[in-house]
Design a protein around this motif. Structure first.
Motif, PDB file in Angstrom:
ATOM      1  N   VAL A 235      -6.613  -1.531  -1.528  1.00 32.89           N
ATOM      2  CA  VAL A 235      -7.760  -1.576  -0.615  1.00 32.89           C
ATOM      3  C   VAL A 235      -9.045  -1.278  -1.383  1.00 32.89           C
ATOM      4  O   VAL A 235     -10.055  -1.986  -1.248  1.00 32.89           O
ATOM      5  N   ALA A 236      -8.995  -0.255  -2.230  1.00 35.60           N
ATOM      6  CA  ALA A 236     -10.195   0.120  -2.999  1.00 35.60           C
ATOM      7  C   ALA A 236     -10.609  -1.017  -3.932  1.00 35.60           C
ATOM      8  O   ALA A 236     -11.796  -1.362  -4.011  1.00 35.60           O
ATOM      9  N   ALA A 237      -9.642  -1.631  -4.615  1.00 32.88           N
ATOM     10  CA  ALA A 237      -9.963  -2.713  -5.561  1.00 32.88           C
ATOM     11  C   ALA A 237     -10.595  -3.900  -4.843  1.00 32.88           C
ATOM     12  O   ALA A 237     -11.554  -4.509  -5.333  1.00 32.88           O
ATOM     13  N   LEU A 238     -10.075  -4.225  -3.657  1.00 33.27           N
ATOM     14  CA  LEU A 238     -10.624  -5.351  -2.895  1.00 33.27           C
ATOM     15  C   LEU A 238     -12.039  -5.026  -2.402  1.00 33.27           C
ATOM     16  O   LEU A 238     -12.955  -5.845  -2.495  1.00 33.27           O
ATOM     17  N   ARG A 239     -12.202  -3.816  -1.881  1.00 35.17           N
ATOM     18  CA  ARG A 239     -13.512  -3.433  -1.326  1.00 35.17           C
ATOM     19  C   ARG A 239     -14.584  -3.332  -2.403  1.00 35.17           C
ATOM     20  O   ARG A 239     -15.744  -3.645  -2.183  1.00 35.17           O
TER      21      ARG A 239
END
Ligand code: 8YV
Length: 314
Positions: A235-239
């Motif tokens: 989630v962090a990498a995508l955001r």
């Protein structure tokens, strides 16, 4: 002669639930207070836990027939320590799961879902849809080159992709380059397809390092188990734009999908439907019931899990 007593661990599809009752003395968890001592077999699926406590509560249990190729729902060491036979449903779902992987990869790269919304919202009237990436000619890494991984690979070859893979052990005689680790594989490809089994050995195998190696133009596809990917890291990498996109069929805590994922346009989200076609589920059901019938008839299984390979009688 009395019919063997089989425990149906929920959830089971209505067809499998009924099929067990047509053939056997079917009992459900609510019956165990009085019937635990009768149970000789279990039918279950990937979201129905068969843990050590349940196994210990069933003194006559001899077979666990899992509807699904993955069996991380079962405490296998506890079962094998008791000499309980365990089966799964390999091969019959390879095509359906592989085509789900392709569907996700194509949908993310060609922005199929976003483009569909564009047409429905009437925005085409204001101008053309932006250009997208493509799958053809791209480099795709397969994490886990088992039967399903190979089925994904042959489909990718038809798209003109360059396929490489990482596995615990190098696979002999395959035309794909081997990478020594998940991070090394991710660093050399445009897209990464996760196909390894779930369980303790693969937990969070796809971590921040692997996601960063895939990078801002990279796409992750997961059709294996949510546990294989560090979901908060994903989630962090995508955001943060450190990963280009993701196509997901599986999640850390199904059926709960974090709002951070549903809010993103660069992800395509499926509700764990990899094997969910009429013909494939019929074949999985038949194989589950065949395994059970075979064990009850002569103590053998059609498709024992690999951990049973060395066991006498299998
Ligand atoms: C499920 C799967 O088993 O085979 C697996 O490992 O994850 C799926 O095919 C299916 O949803 C169970 O009914």
């Amino acid at each position: 002669m009395s019919r063997p007593t089989i425990l149906r661990v929920p959830p089971l599809s209505p067809q499998l639930h009924d099929a067990v009752a047509e053939r056997y003395d079917a009992v459900d968890p609510a019956d165990l207070d009085t019937r635990a001592g009768d149970v000789v077999g279990i039918v279950c699926t990937n979201t129905g836990p068969v843990d050590a406590d349940l196994i210990a509560a069933l003194p006559r249990l001899g077979v666990i027939a899992n509807h699904g190729v993955g069996y991380d729902n079962i405490d296998v060491p506890a079962a094998l320590a008791r000499g309980i036979a365990v089966s799964n449903t390999p091969e019959v779902l390879d095509d359906a799961v592989a085509e789900t992987a392709l569907a996700l990869l194509l949908a993310v790269r060609r922005q199929v879902v976003v483009a569909d919304r564009f047409v429905r919202d009437g925005r085409w009237l204001d101008g053309a849809f932006p250009l997208t990436d493509q799958v053809a000619g791209s480099r795709v890494g397969i994490l886990g080159l088992g039967r399903i991984g190979r089925a994904v690979a042959t489909r990718l070859e038809a798209f003109g992709c360059t396929v490489s893979y990482h596995n615990r052990r190098e696979v002999p005689a395959v035309p794909y380059a081997y990478a020594a680790s998940a991070a090394e594989l991710a660093a050399g490809v445009d897209s990464l397809v996760v196909v390894v089994p779930g369980g303790a050995g693969t937990e969070a195998l796809v971590d921040r390092e692997v996601l960063d190696a895939l990078g801002p133009e990279g796409v992750l596809v997961n059709i294996a188990r949510g546990s294989v990917v560090d979901q908060p890291a994903l989630v962090a990498a995508l955001r943060e734009g450190r990963l280009g996109g993701a196509g997901l069929d599986v999640y850390a805590d199904e059926p709960r999908v974090p709002q951070e994922l549903t809010a993103l346009d660069n992800v395509v989200l499926l509700p764990h439907v990899g094997s969910g076609t009429h013909p494939t589920r019929a074949a999985m059901r038949a194989l589950t019931l065949d395994n059970l019938a075979s064990w009850l008839a002569d103590g053998t299984l059609r498709t024992p899990i690999p951990e049973m390979a060395d066991r006498p009688g299998q």
